[in-house]
Design a protein around this motif. Sequence first.
Motif, PDB file in Angstrom:
ATOM      1  N   PHE A  68      15.684  23.424  24.692  1.00 28.62           N
ATOM      2  CA  PHE A  68      14.318  22.955  24.954  1.00 28.62           C
ATOM      3  C   PHE A  68      13.740  23.679  26.180  1.00 28.62           C
ATOM      4  O   PHE A  68      12.594  24.167  26.151  1.00 28.62           O
ATOM      5  CB  PHE A  68      14.334  21.440  25.172  1.00 28.62           C
ATOM      6  N   LEU A  86      12.148  25.577  17.283  1.00 28.01           N
ATOM      7  CA  LEU A  86      12.177  24.125  17.080  1.00 28.01           C
ATOM      8  C   LEU A  86      13.421  23.713  16.288  1.00 28.01           C
ATOM      9  O   LEU A  86      14.063  22.704  16.600  1.00 28.01           O
ATOM     10  CB  LEU A  86      10.919  23.659  16.341  1.00 28.01           C
ATOM     11  N   MET A 117       7.907  29.941  24.347  1.00 30.22           N
ATOM     12  CA  MET A 117       6.565  29.602  23.815  1.00 30.22           C
ATOM     13  C   MET A 117       5.490  30.320  24.646  1.00 30.22           C
ATOM     14  O   MET A 117       4.506  30.838  24.106  1.00 30.22           O
ATOM     15  CB  MET A 117       6.330  28.091  23.891  1.00 30.22           C
ATOM     16  N   MET A 130      16.501  23.666  18.487  1.00 30.81           N
ATOM     17  CA  MET A 130      16.518  22.517  19.392  1.00 30.81           C
ATOM     18  C   MET A 130      16.822  21.215  18.637  1.00 30.81           C
ATOM     19  O   MET A 130      17.730  20.458  19.005  1.00 30.81           O
ATOM     20  CB  MET A 130      15.159  22.402  20.093  1.00 30.81           C
ATOM     21  N   ILE A 131      16.081  20.993  17.546  1.00 31.17           N
ATOM     22  CA  ILE A 131      16.260  19.745  16.794  1.00 31.17           C
ATOM     23  C   ILE A 131      17.643  19.727  16.114  1.00 31.17           C
ATOM     24  O   ILE A 131      18.293  18.685  16.050  1.00 31.17           O
ATOM     25  CB  ILE A 131      15.114  19.568  15.771  1.00 31.17           C
ATOM     26  N   ASN A 158      13.009  27.165  25.329  1.00 24.46           N
ATOM     27  CA  ASN A 158      11.867  27.222  24.413  1.00 24.46           C
ATOM     28  C   ASN A 158      10.519  27.182  25.147  1.00 24.46           C
ATOM     29  O   ASN A 158       9.547  27.782  24.697  1.00 24.46           O
ATOM     30  CB  ASN A 158      11.920  26.049  23.429  1.00 24.46           C
TER      31      ASN A 158
END
Lengths: 174, 458
Positions: B125, B90, B132, B93-94, B128
């Motif tokens: 993203f 995260l 995940m 990505m952020i 990810n």
Amino acid sequence: MTRKHWLFLLAVLVQTAILAVVPASRIHTLMTGRTIFLKTAPVDPYDIMAGYYVTLRYEIGNLSKVPGYSNEGVEGPVYIFLTEGSDGAWQATRVDKKKPAADAASKGVFIQGTRTWNGALYGIERYYIPEGKGQEIEEALRKHRNETRVEVRVDSSGHAALVSLHIGSKVYEY
Amino acid sequence: MGTERKATRRFRSALQEELRLWRAEGIVSDDQAKTLERRYALGELAAEGTSLLMTVIYTIGALLIAGGVISFIAAHWTFIPKPAKVALLLAAMIGAHGSGYWLWRVRGSKPKLGHALVILGTLIFGANIGLMAQIFHIESHYYNGFLAWSLGAAAVAYALGSAPNAVIAIATSFIWYCGWKSDYHFEHALSLYPPLIAACGLPFIYWRKAGFTYLLLALAVSISFLMDVGAATDSFQGWMLGGAALALLLTAYGAWHRVVHPLPEIGVVSLWLGGIALATFAYLLSFGEMAHSLTREIWRHYGDQADLFLIVGAFCVVAMAGLSFAILSAMESWRDPVLRRYSLPLMAGMALFLLAVSGWTGQMATVFLANLACLALGVGLIWSGVAAERRSLFWLGAAFFALLILSRFLEYRTGLMLKAVAFLACGAGVIYGGIKFEGYLRVRRAARALRSTEGGPA
């Protein structure tokens, strides 16, 4: 903050929310579920590794001799009631097409699957492993083909989540 | 100047070079040169060149960094606990999104680099989603991940007006559709994908005037529509009718944009795609075997419903031809020389092809009509090439003719002597036509140059 900043923030939140939705059900199951052990084996004994994961076949994947199972009608969810065997592995005792009542989980364990021609799939047939561990796990699987179990958590709705792979006396948890 | 003209970068670069000479030779005064420089924004050319180069460099850099970040995380997978893995993914990505937005929209100091970082954020993203699934051992169809990726990329595309994010959204949604369709959904009837992706993508295209994004969207809609029609009708004729409808729709849409709506990029792309669709389907049907399959299939599949099918087919012919004619004739201006010359042969080609697809005339007539449709298309290209003095259109039309003739001679069993004569005649014809066309271009350009030096209208 201006409207444009909010819009971008919203877009990033959408992406984050999507990422959160992907494992949400599994996290819930892992946190609230009951631990059971299932007997398993790799699908193809000659080609165990498929990239960075092992494709598993469960003993409860074959339901043809379990009471209540029928491969007639449309494909859909089935609910399999499990009981613990003398060796610690859980076995299927009954199959039902109807979802069990809310209090059924307190009386015993049931797992939700998707019906196949002779059994069911549970969405836990793939166990991902890290780079460099493939050969070690492959050798262990060949050596202890009949002593492989998977630790699974099953929540009150019958959803399952993989926890670890037990091969012989070794535990692999990634 | 209030009347800004859209000119290509190539034209502006050439003009800049010429302007230097004209100034030195005294053809234009300093004031006139400055007016032209302002009008075509020639002063911005150098910056635009650097800007394009920087965009390419930053995007390549972003892709490489994305690969590096994912490989780094993957290499240390074993030592990182699950919550830390999720936090790391995260944060990557952020972090990419946040820093990109800061440089692009907040501080505005490095917009290209900022945009590249936002693209990197969307790429991370996508990775990810897969990671995940790995962390939590989730088994699902691979294409579902692409659908999730598409939704996230579309959100950023609309929030920031980012065309590369829109491209990612379209490409990933199309991968999802192909996976979903091939995975036991081929027996299903028409899916909602083509209208949905068009409805989601077109507002962005109109908003950002993004020509390349439109090309991808049009391809995604067209290919999925044809796959759907093929699966839904389960017939060669249905697929051909779908191709005809697609060609007609794209052409009418392109013509409308070319003349009425101020989005020439969309107009050109649609006209080309419409022409390519018609040419491809008409060319396929021009083969005797294909026409045989189509005419045989009608009677085998539809049996008693053949009359009904003919009525529906005839209705399609009239409605489609009428609709296109109405759109084209309603244009208040026919000043576009390419479109004006291209339209009528194209319409004739469409009508002939629809008649051929109906199949009611039998195999021989179907072949004949499909060949005529191809000929009409070739004539349209050559005619508009001559009218607009554009070599590319002329030679494309000539090449299409050559392909058609070559195909017929390879298809039919004729004597070698006849084939030799025909090939020689056709080859000589193409060369003769080319020489005449080049001569025509020289005469026209010389006459125009003469008129402009005499001060007459160019």
